[in-house]
Design a protein around this motif. Structure first.
Motif, PDB file in Angstrom:
ATOM      1  N   GLU A  31       0.819  -1.223   0.000  1.00  0.00           N
ATOM      2  CA  GLU A  31       0.000   0.000   0.000  1.00  0.00           C
ATOM      3  C   GLU A  31       0.849   1.268   0.000  1.00  0.00           C
ATOM      4  O   GLU A  31       0.512   2.260  -0.644  1.00  0.00           O
ATOM      5  CB  GLU A  31      -0.940   0.004   1.218  1.00  0.00           C
ATOM      6  CG  GLU A  31      -2.151  -0.890   1.051  1.00  0.00           C
ATOM      7  CD  GLU A  31      -2.882  -0.642  -0.267  1.00  0.00           C
ATOM      8  OE1 GLU A  31      -3.163   0.536  -0.571  1.00  0.00           O
ATOM      9  OE2 GLU A  31      -3.146  -1.616  -1.001  1.00  0.00           O
ATOM     10  N   THR A  32       1.939   1.233   0.764  1.00  0.00           N
ATOM     11  CA  THR A  32       2.810   2.405   0.848  1.00  0.00           C
ATOM     12  C   THR A  32       3.495   2.649  -0.489  1.00  0.00           C
ATOM     13  O   THR A  32       3.542   3.775  -0.991  1.00  0.00           O
ATOM     14  CB  THR A  32       3.903   2.179   1.925  1.00  0.00           C
ATOM     15  OG1 THR A  32       3.285   1.597   3.060  1.00  0.00           O
ATOM     16  CG2 THR A  32       4.614   3.461   2.290  1.00  0.00           C
ATOM     17  N   ARG A  76       2.705   1.585  -3.514  1.00  0.00           N
ATOM     18  CA  ARG A  76       1.845   1.915  -4.665  1.00  0.00           C
ATOM     19  C   ARG A  76       1.410   3.378  -4.648  1.00  0.00           C
ATOM     20  O   ARG A  76       1.057   3.939  -5.669  1.00  0.00           O
ATOM     21  CB  ARG A  76       0.647   0.981  -4.761  1.00  0.00           C
ATOM     22  CG  ARG A  76      -0.448   1.301  -3.747  1.00  0.00           C
ATOM     23  CD  ARG A  76      -1.538   0.293  -3.759  1.00  0.00           C
ATOM     24  NE  ARG A  76      -2.261   0.250  -5.024  1.00  0.00           N
ATOM     25  CZ  ARG A  76      -3.308  -0.523  -5.245  1.00  0.00           C
ATOM     26  NH1 ARG A  76      -3.712  -1.354  -4.310  1.00  0.00           N
ATOM     27  NH2 ARG A  76      -3.928  -0.495  -6.388  1.00  0.00           N
ATOM     28  N   ASN A  77       1.434   3.993  -3.469  1.00  0.00           N
ATOM     29  CA  ASN A  77       1.059   5.401  -3.378  1.00  0.00           C
ATOM     30  C   ASN A  77       2.252   6.343  -3.372  1.00  0.00           C
ATOM     31  O   ASN A  77       2.091   7.556  -3.241  1.00  0.00           O
ATOM     32  CB  ASN A  77       0.215   5.634  -2.122  1.00  0.00           C
ATOM     33  CG  ASN A  77      -1.113   4.891  -2.203  1.00  0.00           C
ATOM     34  OD1 ASN A  77      -1.753   4.911  -3.252  1.00  0.00           O
ATOM     35  ND2 ASN A  77      -1.490   4.211  -1.145  1.00  0.00           N
ATOM     36  N   ASN A  78       3.457   5.778  -3.504  1.00  0.00           N
ATOM     37  CA  ASN A  78       4.670   6.596  -3.513  1.00  0.00           C
ATOM     38  C   ASN A  78       4.744   7.376  -4.835  1.00  0.00           C
ATOM     39  O   ASN A  78       4.736   6.784  -5.916  1.00  0.00           O
ATOM     40  CB  ASN A  78       5.871   5.638  -3.345  1.00  0.00           C
ATOM     41  CG  ASN A  78       7.199   6.342  -3.416  1.00  0.00           C
ATOM     42  OD1 ASN A  78       7.398   7.223  -4.239  1.00  0.00           O
ATOM     43  ND2 ASN A  78       8.121   5.922  -2.551  1.00  0.00           N
ATOM     44  N   PRO A  79       4.797   8.711  -4.765  1.00  0.00           N
ATOM     45  CA  PRO A  79       4.751   9.523  -5.991  1.00  0.00           C
ATOM     46  C   PRO A  79       5.896   9.212  -6.963  1.00  0.00           C
ATOM     47  O   PRO A  79       5.688   9.215  -8.177  1.00  0.00           O
ATOM     48  CB  PRO A  79       4.863  10.965  -5.484  1.00  0.00           C
ATOM     49  CG  PRO A  79       4.740  10.918  -4.006  1.00  0.00           C
ATOM     50  CD  PRO A  79       4.856   9.513  -3.539  1.00  0.00           C
ATOM     51  N   ILE A 121       4.956   6.052  -8.767  1.00  0.00           N
ATOM     52  CA  ILE A 121       3.877   6.313  -9.724  1.00  0.00           C
ATOM     53  C   ILE A 121       4.460   6.983 -10.967  1.00  0.00           C
ATOM     54  O   ILE A 121       4.182   6.573 -12.097  1.00  0.00           O
ATOM     55  CB  ILE A 121       2.767   7.179  -9.083  1.00  0.00           C
ATOM     56  CG1 ILE A 121       2.074   6.364  -7.990  1.00  0.00           C
ATOM     57  CG2 ILE A 121       1.760   7.645 -10.133  1.00  0.00           C
ATOM     58  CD1 ILE A 121       1.163   7.161  -7.092  1.00  0.00           C
TER      59      ILE A 121
END
Ligand SMILES: Nc1ncnc2c1ncn2[C@@H]1O[C@H](COP(=O)(O)OP(=O)(O)O)[C@@H](O)[C@H]1O
Ligand SMILES: [Mg+2]
Length: 238
Positions: A222-223, A225-228, A231
Motif C-alpha cells: 500500500e505504501t 503503490r502510493n509513492n509519488p 507512480i
C-alpha cells in the motif's frame, strides 16, 4: 528468522552501472515483489543473488553469513534457487527427469530425488504429465517445470524471474495461486519479478522497486503503490 540480504550491491558493465548500491532483504515466509521498468536491473540482481553474476561491490548474506563468490550450485545448497526468464528444458528427457536432475543436488539416493521431483511437479499441477517428454509440453507448462525444477532444490529463498511471461490471463491467475502457496507449502520465501502489477499487488506482502539500477522504494504494498516517485517512474498507466 531466516533472511537473505544484499548489502550495497553494485554491478558495473563497462560504462553502464546496472546496479547502484542496492540493499534488499527477503525474509522467511514472505513474498516480495521486485518491480521496475525494463533495464532497471532486476535480472542482474537475481543473477548476483544466485551466484551467476559477481557484483562489482557489495555483499550477499544468508542468515547474516556472506555467500559472496559462491557458485550457483553452492548457493543452491545454502537454500537459494532461481528460475530463468527463458526456460531451457532437456527436451528429450521426461518432465519428471528434468526435475529429478535438480533434486539430485540434495538427495541421498535416486529414489529420494524422484520423490522430491514428484512432489514439486504435483505442487505445480504437472503430476499427470510427469512421464511425457519435456519437448512436447505447451509453453505455460514448460514454465511450470522451471518452477518445479527450482523447488526440487528445496530452497529457503526462491527467486522467480518473470514466471508468468507470455502466459494468458487465466494461466497467469493459476500461476499466482501456485506462488501464493509457496511459503506455506514449501517453507520458502519468494522474490517475484512480474510485470503484471495487478497480480503483484494481489500476491506480494512487500514491494521493492528498482529504477535505473537504484532502489526507488521498498515497503508494504500500500505504501509503495502510493509513492509519488514510483507512480511517476513505473506505475503511471497502471
Ligand atoms: N551481461 C551484461 N553485459 C552488459 N550489460 C548488461 C548485461 N546484463 C544486463 N545488462 C544491462 O544492464 C541493465 C539491467 O539489465 P537487467 O538486469 O536485465 O534489467 P531488467 O531485468 O530489470 O529488465 C540493462 O541496461 C541491460 O542492458
Ligand atoms: Mg529481466
Amino acid at each position: 528468522m531466516s533472511e537473505l540480504n544484499t548489502e550495497a550491491i553494485s554491478v558495473q558493465f563497462q560504462g553502464l552501472r546496472a546496479l547502484d548500491s542496492v540493499d534488499l532483504s527477503l525474509k522467511e515466509g514472505e513474498i516480495l515483489g521486485l518491480l521496475g521498468p525494463n533495464g532497471a536491473g532486476k535480472t542482474t540482481l537475481v543473477n548476483v543473488i544466485s551466484g551467476f553474476q559477481r557484483p562489482t561491490e557489495g555483499t550477499v548474506r544468508v542468515d547474516g553469513k556472506s555467500v559472496g563468490g559462491l557458485t550457483p550450485d553452492a548457493l543452491a545448497r545454502c537454500g537459494v534457487a532461481r528460475t530463468f526468464q527463458s526456460v531451457r528444458l532437456f527436451r528429450r528427457l521426461s518432465v519428471l527427469e528434468n526435475v529429478e536432475i535438480s533434486a539430485l543436488c540434495h538427495a541421498k539416493s535416486r529414489n529420494e530425488a524422484r520423490s522430491t521431483a514428484r512432489r514439486a511437479l504435483e505442487f505445480v499441477g504437472l503430476g499427470p504429465v510427469a512421464r511425457r517428454l519435456a519437448g512436447e509440453l505447451p509453453y505455460a507448462d514448460e514454465r511450470r517445470v522451471g518452477i518445479a525444477r527450482a523447488l526440487a532444490l528445496r530452497p529457503r529463498f526462491l527467486l522467480l524471474d518473470e514466471p508468468a511471461a507470455g502466459m494468458t490471463d487465466s494461466e497467469c491467475r493459476d500461476l499466482v495461486e501456485i506462488v501464493r502457496q509457496l511459503p506455506q507449502s514449501f517453507g520458502c520465501a519468494v522474490l517475484l519479478i512480474e510485470h503484471n502489477i495487478g497480480l503483484v499487488m494481489e500476491v506480494c506482502n512487500r514491494l521493492h522497486v528498482l529504477n535505473g539500477g537504484r532502489t526507488l522504494a521498498d515497503g508494504p504494498v500500500e505504501t509503495v503503490r502510493n509513492n509519488p516517485d514510483v507512480i511517476a517512474a513505473y506505475l503511471g498507466g497502471a
